[in-house]
Design a protein around this motif. Sequence first.
Motif, PDB file in Angstrom:
ATOM      1  N   ARG A  95       0.840  -1.208   0.000  1.00 31.63           N
ATOM      2  CA  ARG A  95       0.000   0.000   0.000  1.00 31.63           C
ATOM      3  C   ARG A  95       0.868   1.249   0.000  1.00 31.63           C
ATOM      4  N   MET A  96       0.317   2.309  -0.531  1.00 31.24           N
ATOM      5  CA  MET A  96       0.950   3.626  -0.496  1.00 31.24           C
ATOM      6  C   MET A  96       0.000   4.573   0.218  1.00 31.24           C
ATOM      7  N   ARG A  97       0.457   5.135   1.327  1.00 34.21           N
ATOM      8  CA  ARG A  97      -0.362   6.094   2.074  1.00 34.21           C
ATOM      9  C   ARG A  97       0.514   6.784   3.111  1.00 34.21           C
ATOM     10  N   PRO A  98       0.105   7.940   3.605  1.00 38.06           N
ATOM     11  CA  PRO A  98       0.856   8.560   4.699  1.00 38.06           C
ATOM     12  C   PRO A  98       0.924   7.597   5.887  1.00 38.06           C
ATOM     13  N   PHE A  99       2.019   7.665   6.632  1.00 40.88           N
ATOM     14  CA  PHE A  99       2.239   6.678   7.688  1.00 40.88           C
ATOM     15  C   PHE A  99       1.095   6.669   8.697  1.00 40.88           C
ATOM     16  N   HIS A 100       0.552   7.841   9.040  1.00 42.98           N
ATOM     17  CA  HIS A 100      -0.504   7.857  10.053  1.00 42.98           C
ATOM     18  C   HIS A 100      -1.802   7.234   9.547  1.00 42.98           C
ATOM     19  N   ASN A 144      15.892   1.417  -2.877  1.00 39.28           N
ATOM     20  CA  ASN A 144      16.335   2.751  -2.468  1.00 39.28           C
ATOM     21  C   ASN A 144      15.239   3.469  -1.686  1.00 39.28           C
ATOM     22  N   ALA A 145      14.105   2.798  -1.475  1.00 35.82           N
ATOM     23  CA  ALA A 145      12.978   3.405  -0.758  1.00 35.82           C
ATOM     24  C   ALA A 145      13.190   3.470   0.747  1.00 35.82           C
ATOM     25  N   THR A 146      14.434   3.197   1.197  1.00 39.32           N
ATOM     26  CA  THR A 146      14.727   3.478   2.602  1.00 39.32           C
ATOM     27  C   THR A 146      14.597   4.966   2.882  1.00 39.32           C
ATOM     28  N   ARG A 147      14.542   5.765   1.830  1.00 43.55           N
ATOM     29  CA  ARG A 147      14.152   7.170   1.932  1.00 43.55           C
ATOM     30  C   ARG A 147      13.089   7.424   0.873  1.00 43.55           C
ATOM     31  N   GLY A 148      11.891   7.743   1.312  1.00 44.65           N
ATOM     32  CA  GLY A 148      10.816   7.997   0.363  1.00 44.65           C
ATOM     33  C   GLY A 148       9.521   8.281   1.106  1.00 44.65           C
ATOM     34  N   ILE A 149       8.500   8.646   0.358  1.00 41.08           N
ATOM     35  CA  ILE A 149       7.224   8.986   0.977  1.00 41.08           C
ATOM     36  C   ILE A 149       6.166   7.928   0.669  1.00 41.08           C
ATOM     37  N   ARG A 150       5.158   7.892   1.525  1.00 46.99           N
ATOM     38  CA  ARG A 150       3.940   7.091   1.358  1.00 46.99           C
ATOM     39  C   ARG A 150       4.150   5.592   1.521  1.00 46.99           C
ATOM     40  N   ARG A 151       5.279   5.172   2.067  1.00 46.36           N
ATOM     41  CA  ARG A 151       5.519   3.728   2.248  1.00 46.36           C
ATOM     42  C   ARG A 151       6.511   3.472   3.373  1.00 46.36           C
ATOM     43  N   THR A 209      -0.430   7.047  -4.285  1.00 40.51           N
ATOM     44  CA  THR A 209       0.535   6.315  -5.113  1.00 40.51           C
ATOM     45  C   THR A 209       1.156   7.232  -6.151  1.00 40.51           C
ATOM     46  N   SER A 210       0.342   8.075  -6.777  1.00 40.61           N
ATOM     47  CA  SER A 210       0.873   8.996  -7.782  1.00 40.61           C
ATOM     48  C   SER A 210       1.848   9.982  -7.154  1.00 40.61           C
ATOM     49  N   GLU A 211       1.598  10.372  -5.910  1.00 39.10           N
ATOM     50  CA  GLU A 211       2.532  11.250  -5.203  1.00 39.10           C
ATOM     51  C   GLU A 211       3.870  10.555  -4.984  1.00 39.10           C
ATOM     52  N   ALA A 212       3.811   9.271  -4.624  1.00 38.95           N
ATOM     53  CA  ALA A 212       5.049   8.510  -4.422  1.00 38.95           C
ATOM     54  C   ALA A 212       5.805   8.340  -5.733  1.00 38.95           C
TER      55      ALA A 212
END
Length: 259
Positions: A95-100, A144-151, A209-212
């Motif tokens: 899934r892709m979403r903000p952590f909260h 490389n997603a050890t740094r990234g958003i939405r996941r 997802t599109s943001e990520a």
Amino acid sequence: MNAQRFANKVIVVTGAAQGIGRGVALRAAAEGGKVVFVDRADFVAEVAGEAIGADTAAFVADMETYEGAARAMAFAVERFGRIDVLINGVGGAIRMRPFHEFEAAHIDAEIRRSLMPTLYACHAVLPHMLKQGGGGTIVNVSSNATRGIRRVPYSAAKGGVNALTQSLAMEYGERNIRVVAAAPGGTEAPPRRVPRNADGDSDQEKVWTSEAVRQVTESTFLKRYSTLEEQVAPILFLASDEAAYITGAVLPVAGGDNG
């Protein structure tokens, strides 16, 4: 480069039915390897059959369980007598979403999907590599997603894969077992026959997802996703004897975005 780099090598590839894992397994077979294609999707046997003229076998296993990992390694040894190379390809953000916005069950599922199969497979293969003598090579497919958003949970899982890679390399180097990782960035791939999120994405999740995707693309120096082949080649380089003096390394393959 030797076009038959993997002649007389027994290679186990997990996650071999789709995506990067499929590409890795088919090319390893084309380069002379005896390849065990492992996946929980039953069409993995169909994929293994695409390696015309190669010595391959397929095994259906759920690598999110220790039993699945242990059975897969035992099958490879029974079928081919040894395991020279293990390539851990299972994983991927569900899934892709903000952590909260993640629910507790979602967090658990991400860790189970993108850390535990690699952890289990490494543990299950080591007794075989130690027993057979001559060492072996483990290539973990990180991100490389050890740094990234939405996941964030996926990022944490892949950070665990990196730590596992470095610690195992240090612990087993004297036993002639190399442990390395490739860290792919965003990769163009055909539509998955089995989606990662079986529930499907809501309209809001599609936005996230599109943001990520935008972040991943903009973070690269090359401003594009990679092709599958651009991921397969570095993974197989690390698996080959051409990388014999490389261990404990995590190789970013992400167009300049090192995560």
